[in-house]
Design a protein around this motif. Structure first.
Motif, PDB file in Angstrom:
ATOM      1  N   SER A 148       0.516  -1.096  -0.446  1.00  0.00           N
ATOM      2  CA  SER A 148       0.047  -0.287  -0.163  1.00  0.00           C
ATOM      3  C   SER A 148       0.685   1.352  -0.351  1.00  0.00           C
ATOM      4  O   SER A 148       1.816   1.221   0.330  1.00  0.00           O
ATOM      5  CB  SER A 148      -1.331   0.059   1.149  1.00  0.00           C
ATOM      6  OG  SER A 148      -2.118  -1.064   0.717  1.00  0.00           O
ATOM      7  N   GLY A 149       0.424   2.596  -0.629  1.00  0.00           N
ATOM      8  CA  GLY A 149       0.976   3.933  -0.905  1.00  0.00           C
ATOM      9  C   GLY A 149       1.289   4.265   0.918  1.00  0.00           C
ATOM     10  O   GLY A 149       2.518   4.963   1.667  1.00  0.00           O
ATOM     11  N   LEU A 150      -0.047   4.091   1.801  1.00  0.00           N
ATOM     12  CA  LEU A 150       0.171   4.127   2.364  1.00  0.00           C
ATOM     13  C   LEU A 150      -0.563   3.829   3.440  1.00  0.00           C
ATOM     14  O   LEU A 150      -1.805   2.998   3.457  1.00  0.00           O
ATOM     15  CB  LEU A 150      -0.538   5.797   3.090  1.00  0.00           C
ATOM     16  CG  LEU A 150      -1.017   6.322   4.738  1.00  0.00           C
ATOM     17  CD1 LEU A 150       0.277   6.871   5.660  1.00  0.00           C
ATOM     18  CD2 LEU A 150      -1.396   7.737   4.698  1.00  0.00           C
ATOM     19  N   GLN A 151      -0.146   2.734   4.771  1.00  0.00           N
ATOM     20  CA  GLN A 151      -0.655   2.346   6.313  1.00  0.00           C
ATOM     21  C   GLN A 151      -0.978   2.986   6.348  1.00  0.00           C
ATOM     22  O   GLN A 151       0.151   3.146   7.148  1.00  0.00           O
ATOM     23  CB  GLN A 151       0.100   0.607   5.605  1.00  0.00           C
ATOM     24  CG  GLN A 151      -1.523  -0.351   6.246  1.00  0.00           C
ATOM     25  CD  GLN A 151      -0.559  -1.847   5.853  1.00  0.00           C
ATOM     26  OE1 GLN A 151      -0.763  -1.836   5.188  1.00  0.00           O
ATOM     27  NE2 GLN A 151      -0.451  -2.768   6.859  1.00  0.00           N
ATOM     28  N   GLU A 175      -4.358  -4.943  -1.010  1.00  0.00           N
ATOM     29  CA  GLU A 175      -2.948  -4.015  -0.795  1.00  0.00           C
ATOM     30  C   GLU A 175      -4.151  -2.293  -1.356  1.00  0.00           C
ATOM     31  O   GLU A 175      -4.045  -3.135  -3.078  1.00  0.00           O
ATOM     32  CB  GLU A 175      -2.210  -4.353  -1.356  1.00  0.00           C
ATOM     33  CG  GLU A 175      -0.563  -5.289  -0.472  1.00  0.00           C
ATOM     34  CD  GLU A 175       0.031  -5.865  -1.380  1.00  0.00           C
ATOM     35  OE1 GLU A 175       0.288  -6.475  -0.795  1.00  0.00           O
ATOM     36  OE2 GLU A 175       0.358  -5.409  -2.356  1.00  0.00           O
ATOM     37  N   PHE A 176      -3.394  -1.036  -1.296  1.00  0.00           N
ATOM     38  CA  PHE A 176      -4.235  -0.477  -2.057  1.00  0.00           C
ATOM     39  C   PHE A 176      -3.156   1.005  -2.049  1.00  0.00           C
ATOM     40  O   PHE A 176      -2.557   0.875  -1.139  1.00  0.00           O
ATOM     41  CB  PHE A 176      -5.183   0.082  -1.161  1.00  0.00           C
ATOM     42  CG  PHE A 176      -6.382  -1.279  -0.937  1.00  0.00           C
ATOM     43  CD1 PHE A 176      -7.294  -1.378  -1.035  1.00  0.00           C
ATOM     44  CD2 PHE A 176      -6.037  -1.958   0.525  1.00  0.00           C
ATOM     45  CE1 PHE A 176      -8.142  -2.751  -1.452  1.00  0.00           C
ATOM     46  CE2 PHE A 176      -6.995  -2.747   0.584  1.00  0.00           C
ATOM     47  CZ  PHE A 176      -8.168  -3.164  -0.530  1.00  0.00           C
ATOM     48  N   ASN A 177      -4.054   1.781  -2.293  1.00  0.00           N
ATOM     49  CA  ASN A 177      -3.080   3.482  -2.484  1.00  0.00           C
ATOM     50  C   ASN A 177      -3.225   3.987  -1.087  1.00  0.00           C
ATOM     51  O   ASN A 177      -1.557   4.768  -1.119  1.00  0.00           O
ATOM     52  CB  ASN A 177      -3.310   4.487  -3.622  1.00  0.00           C
ATOM     53  CG  ASN A 177      -2.759   4.236  -4.833  1.00  0.00           C
ATOM     54  OD1 ASN A 177      -2.074   3.897  -4.553  1.00  0.00           O
ATOM     55  ND2 ASN A 177      -4.022   3.968  -6.035  1.00  0.00           N
ATOM     56  N   ILE A 178      -4.468   3.752  -0.402  1.00  0.00           N
ATOM     57  CA  ILE A 178      -4.177   4.409   0.927  1.00  0.00           C
ATOM     58  C   ILE A 178      -5.005   3.349   1.716  1.00  0.00           C
ATOM     59  O   ILE A 178      -6.011   2.012   1.212  1.00  0.00           O
ATOM     60  CB  ILE A 178      -5.139   5.610   1.037  1.00  0.00           C
ATOM     61  CG1 ILE A 178      -4.152   6.898   0.581  1.00  0.00           C
ATOM     62  CG2 ILE A 178      -5.047   5.988   2.351  1.00  0.00           C
ATOM     63  CD1 ILE A 178      -3.370   7.083   0.885  1.00  0.00           C
ATOM     64  N   GLU A 179      -4.644   2.484   2.822  1.00  0.00           N
ATOM     65  CA  GLU A 179      -4.979   1.834   3.650  1.00  0.00           C
ATOM     66  C   GLU A 179      -5.301   2.739   4.840  1.00  0.00           C
ATOM     67  O   GLU A 179      -4.363   2.252   5.645  1.00  0.00           O
ATOM     68  CB  GLU A 179      -4.190   0.565   3.446  1.00  0.00           C
ATOM     69  CG  GLU A 179      -4.972  -0.687   3.935  1.00  0.00           C
ATOM     70  CD  GLU A 179      -3.764  -2.432   3.867  1.00  0.00           C
ATOM     71  OE1 GLU A 179      -4.564  -3.133   4.277  1.00  0.00           O
ATOM     72  OE2 GLU A 179      -2.867  -2.196   3.337  1.00  0.00           O
ATOM     73  N   TRP A 180      -6.772   2.116   5.433  1.00  0.00           N
ATOM     74  CA  TRP A 180      -6.550   2.803   7.340  1.00  0.00           C
ATOM     75  C   TRP A 180      -7.179   1.178   7.327  1.00  0.00           C
ATOM     76  O   TRP A 180      -8.297   0.650   7.802  1.00  0.00           O
ATOM     77  CB  TRP A 180      -7.317   3.419   7.569  1.00  0.00           C
ATOM     78  CG  TRP A 180      -7.303   4.781   6.804  1.00  0.00           C
ATOM     79  CD1 TRP A 180      -7.551   4.832   5.449  1.00  0.00           C
ATOM     80  CD2 TRP A 180      -6.987   5.987   7.315  1.00  0.00           C
ATOM     81  NE1 TRP A 180      -7.835   5.789   4.852  1.00  0.00           N
ATOM     82  CE2 TRP A 180      -6.872   7.009   6.220  1.00  0.00           C
ATOM     83  CE3 TRP A 180      -6.005   6.184   8.109  1.00  0.00           C
ATOM     84  CZ2 TRP A 180      -5.944   7.773   5.929  1.00  0.00           C
ATOM     85  CZ3 TRP A 180      -5.856   7.780   8.350  1.00  0.00           C
ATOM     86  CH2 TRP A 180      -5.617   8.103   7.494  1.00  0.00           C
ATOM     87  N   THR A 181      -6.295   0.074   7.912  1.00  0.00           N
ATOM     88  CA  THR A 181      -6.501  -0.952   8.887  1.00  0.00           C
ATOM     89  C   THR A 181      -6.954  -1.262  10.255  1.00  0.00           C
ATOM     90  O   THR A 181      -8.334  -1.535  11.029  1.00  0.00           O
ATOM     91  CB  THR A 181      -4.882  -1.945   8.805  1.00  0.00           C
ATOM     92  OG1 THR A 181      -4.508  -1.158   9.922  1.00  0.00           O
ATOM     93  CG2 THR A 181      -3.908  -2.090   7.771  1.00  0.00           C
TER      94      THR A 181
END
Length: 196
Positions: A148-151, A175-181
Protein backbone atom coordinates in the motif's frame (compact mmCIF):
# COMPACT_ATOMS: atom_id res chain seq x y z
CA UNK A 1 27.09 0.39 10.18
CA UNK A 2 28.71 3.29 8.40
CA UNK A 3 27.66 5.58 11.29
CA UNK A 4 26.51 4.30 14.68
CA UNK A 5 25.51 6.54 17.58
CA UNK A 6 25.47 4.10 20.50
CA UNK A 7 25.63 6.70 23.28
CA UNK A 8 22.56 8.80 22.40
CA UNK A 9 24.78 11.74 21.45
CA UNK A 10 22.68 14.74 20.38
CA UNK A 11 22.97 17.18 17.48
CA UNK A 12 24.83 15.15 14.87
CA UNK A 13 24.83 16.99 11.54
CA UNK A 14 25.79 15.39 8.22
CA UNK A 15 25.76 17.28 4.92
CA UNK A 16 26.90 16.60 1.35
CA UNK A 17 28.08 13.03 1.98
CA UNK A 18 27.30 9.67 0.44
CA UNK A 19 26.97 6.79 2.90
CA UNK A 20 27.42 3.59 0.87
CA UNK A 21 27.34 0.68 3.29
CA UNK A 22 27.57 -2.21 0.81
CA UNK A 23 27.23 -4.81 3.55
CA UNK A 24 25.25 -8.04 3.61
CA UNK A 25 23.25 -6.79 6.60
CA UNK A 26 23.09 -3.97 9.10
CA UNK A 27 21.86 -0.40 9.19
CA UNK A 28 23.74 2.21 7.16
CA UNK A 29 23.18 5.19 9.52
CA UNK A 30 22.15 4.24 13.08
CA UNK A 31 21.21 7.36 15.04
CA UNK A 32 19.86 5.49 18.11
CA UNK A 33 18.09 7.81 20.56
CA UNK A 34 20.17 10.94 20.04
CA UNK A 35 18.06 14.06 19.52
CA UNK A 36 18.43 17.01 17.18
CA UNK A 37 20.11 15.03 14.41
CA UNK A 38 20.17 16.56 10.92
CA UNK A 39 20.99 14.74 7.68
CA UNK A 40 20.91 17.15 4.74
CA UNK A 41 21.77 16.70 1.07
CA UNK A 42 23.19 13.20 1.56
CA UNK A 43 22.87 9.93 -0.34
CA UNK A 44 22.23 6.69 1.53
CA UNK A 45 22.89 3.75 -0.77
CA UNK A 46 23.37 0.00 -0.85
CA UNK A 47 22.66 -0.73 2.81
CA UNK A 48 22.42 -4.40 3.65
CA UNK A 49 19.56 -3.58 6.00
CA UNK A 50 17.88 -0.29 6.96
CA UNK A 51 19.06 2.98 5.40
CA UNK A 52 18.56 5.33 8.38
CA UNK A 53 17.25 4.23 11.79
CA UNK A 54 16.76 6.22 14.97
CA UNK A 55 14.48 6.99 17.86
CA UNK A 56 15.18 10.66 18.58
CA UNK A 57 14.12 13.99 17.09
CA UNK A 58 15.47 14.02 13.55
CA UNK A 59 15.47 16.12 10.37
CA UNK A 60 16.23 14.40 7.06
CA UNK A 61 16.14 16.82 4.14
CA UNK A 62 17.05 16.79 0.44
CA UNK A 63 18.45 13.26 0.60
CA UNK A 64 18.33 10.26 -1.70
CA UNK A 65 17.81 6.88 -0.01
CA UNK A 66 18.07 3.94 -2.38
CA UNK A 67 19.17 0.34 -2.67
CA UNK A 68 18.60 -0.64 0.97
CA UNK A 69 18.10 -4.32 1.75
CA UNK A 70 15.31 -3.47 4.19
CA UNK A 71 13.38 -0.28 5.00
CA UNK A 72 14.75 3.05 3.77
CA UNK A 73 13.81 5.07 6.88
CA UNK A 74 12.82 3.49 10.19
CA UNK A 75 12.32 6.32 12.67
CA UNK A 76 10.60 5.32 15.89
CA UNK A 77 10.73 8.44 18.04
CA UNK A 78 7.91 8.75 20.58
CA UNK A 79 6.69 12.30 21.18
CA UNK A 80 9.78 13.71 19.44
CA UNK A 81 9.41 15.56 16.12
CA UNK A 82 10.55 13.94 12.90
CA UNK A 83 10.74 15.90 9.62
CA UNK A 84 11.48 14.27 6.27
CA UNK A 85 11.48 16.91 3.54
CA UNK A 86 12.42 17.00 -0.12
CA UNK A 87 13.81 13.46 -0.24
CA UNK A 88 13.84 10.88 -3.02
CA UNK A 89 13.20 7.48 -1.40
CA UNK A 90 13.19 4.78 -4.03
CA UNK A 91 14.03 1.20 -5.00
CA UNK A 92 14.51 -0.18 -1.50
CA UNK A 93 13.63 -3.78 -0.62
CA UNK A 94 11.40 -2.88 2.32
CA UNK A 95 9.23 0.09 3.30
CA UNK A 96 9.98 3.65 2.17
CA UNK A 97 9.21 5.29 5.54
CA UNK A 98 8.06 3.50 8.69
CA UNK A 99 7.25 4.92 12.12
CA UNK A 100 6.26 2.51 14.87
CA UNK A 101 6.37 4.92 17.81
CA UNK A 102 3.59 4.96 20.38
CA UNK A 103 3.41 8.78 20.17
CA UNK A 104 4.26 9.77 16.60
CA UNK A 105 4.99 13.41 15.70
CA UNK A 106 5.86 13.08 12.03
CA UNK A 107 5.89 15.43 9.04
CA UNK A 108 6.56 14.11 5.54
CA UNK A 109 6.78 17.11 3.21
CA UNK A 110 7.40 17.24 -0.55
CA UNK A 111 9.05 13.83 -0.92
CA UNK A 112 9.07 11.33 -3.78
CA UNK A 113 8.55 7.79 -2.46
CA UNK A 114 8.51 5.20 -5.21
CA UNK A 115 9.28 1.64 -6.22
CA UNK A 116 9.94 0.29 -2.73
CA UNK A 117 9.16 -3.38 -2.09
CA UNK A 118 6.87 -2.74 0.89
CA UNK A 119 4.57 0.14 1.75
CA UNK A 120 5.51 3.61 0.64
CA UNK A 121 4.61 4.99 4.09
CA UNK A 122 3.72 2.74 7.03
CA UNK A 123 2.49 4.26 10.29
CA UNK A 124 2.49 1.11 12.37
CA UNK A 125 2.03 2.67 15.79
CA UNK A 126 0.24 0.63 18.40
CA UNK A 127 -1.29 1.53 21.78
CA UNK A 128 -1.15 5.26 21.16
CA UNK A 129 -2.01 6.89 24.47
CA UNK A 130 -3.05 10.28 23.09
CA UNK A 131 -5.07 11.20 20.03
CA UNK A 132 -3.26 14.57 20.01
CA UNK A 133 -0.30 13.06 18.21
CA UNK A 134 -0.36 13.68 14.49
CA UNK A 135 1.27 12.59 11.27
CA UNK A 136 1.38 15.28 8.56
CA UNK A 137 1.75 13.96 5.01
CA UNK A 138 1.79 16.93 2.65
CA UNK A 139 2.88 17.42 -0.95
CA UNK A 140 4.33 13.94 -1.54
CA UNK A 141 4.31 11.74 -4.64
CA UNK A 142 3.92 8.09 -3.62
CA UNK A 143 3.79 5.61 -6.47
CA UNK A 144 4.76 2.16 -7.65
CA UNK A 145 5.38 0.67 -4.21
CA UNK A 146 4.88 -3.07 -3.83
CA UNK A 147 2.45 -2.76 -0.93
CA UNK A 148 0.00 0.00 0.00
CA UNK A 149 1.09 3.58 -0.64
CA UNK A 150 0.06 4.64 2.87
CA UNK A 151 -0.92 2.19 5.59
CA UNK A 152 -2.10 3.37 9.02
CA UNK A 153 -2.47 0.63 11.64
CA UNK A 154 -3.50 2.39 14.83
CA UNK A 155 -6.96 3.80 15.51
CA UNK A 156 -5.66 6.73 17.58
CA UNK A 157 -3.24 8.29 15.10
CA UNK A 158 -4.44 11.47 13.42
CA UNK A 159 -3.19 11.85 9.86
CA UNK A 160 -3.31 15.13 7.97
CA UNK A 161 -3.17 14.10 4.32
CA UNK A 162 -3.05 17.02 1.89
CA UNK A 163 -1.84 17.77 -1.67
CA UNK A 164 -0.39 14.32 -2.31
CA UNK A 165 -0.36 12.07 -5.34
CA UNK A 166 -0.83 8.31 -4.80
CA UNK A 167 -0.64 6.08 -7.88
CA UNK A 168 -0.12 2.40 -8.71
CA UNK A 169 0.68 1.23 -5.19
CA UNK A 170 -0.01 -2.34 -4.10
CA UNK A 171 0.40 -5.33 -6.34
CA UNK A 172 -1.72 -7.93 -4.53
CA UNK A 173 -5.18 -8.36 -3.05
CA UNK A 174 -5.76 -6.23 0.04
CA UNK A 175 -3.18 -3.62 -0.92
CA UNK A 176 -4.25 -0.11 -1.86
CA UNK A 177 -3.05 3.41 -2.50
CA UNK A 178 -4.40 4.27 0.98
CA UNK A 179 -5.14 1.62 3.61
CA UNK A 180 -6.61 2.31 7.04
CA UNK A 181 -6.41 -1.02 8.82
CA UNK A 182 -7.93 0.56 11.95
CA UNK A 183 -10.92 2.46 10.60
CA UNK A 184 -11.25 4.85 13.54
CA UNK A 185 -8.00 6.54 12.50
CA UNK A 186 -9.69 7.74 9.33
CA UNK A 187 -12.54 9.26 11.36
CA UNK A 188 -10.21 11.50 13.39
CA UNK A 189 -7.94 12.35 10.45
CA UNK A 190 -8.29 15.01 7.78
CA UNK A 191 -7.59 14.86 4.08
CA UNK A 192 -8.05 17.02 1.04
CA UNK A 193 -6.65 18.04 -2.35
CA UNK A 194 -5.08 14.62 -2.97
CA UNK A 195 -4.96 12.77 -6.27
CA UNK A 196 -5.54 9.01 -6.17
Amino acid sequence: QVIENTSAVNFWIFENIEFAQQGASGTCVQLSSGAGNIINDCKISDAGGIGIAGSGATIIANCEITGCGSDALSLTASNAPILVEGCNIHDNTGIGFVNSATLPLVTLLNNIIDSNGGQGIHISSTSVSSASNQVNIIGNSVYGNGNSGLQVDDADVKVRLENNIFQDNGNAAGEFNIEWTAGDAQKISSHGYNCF
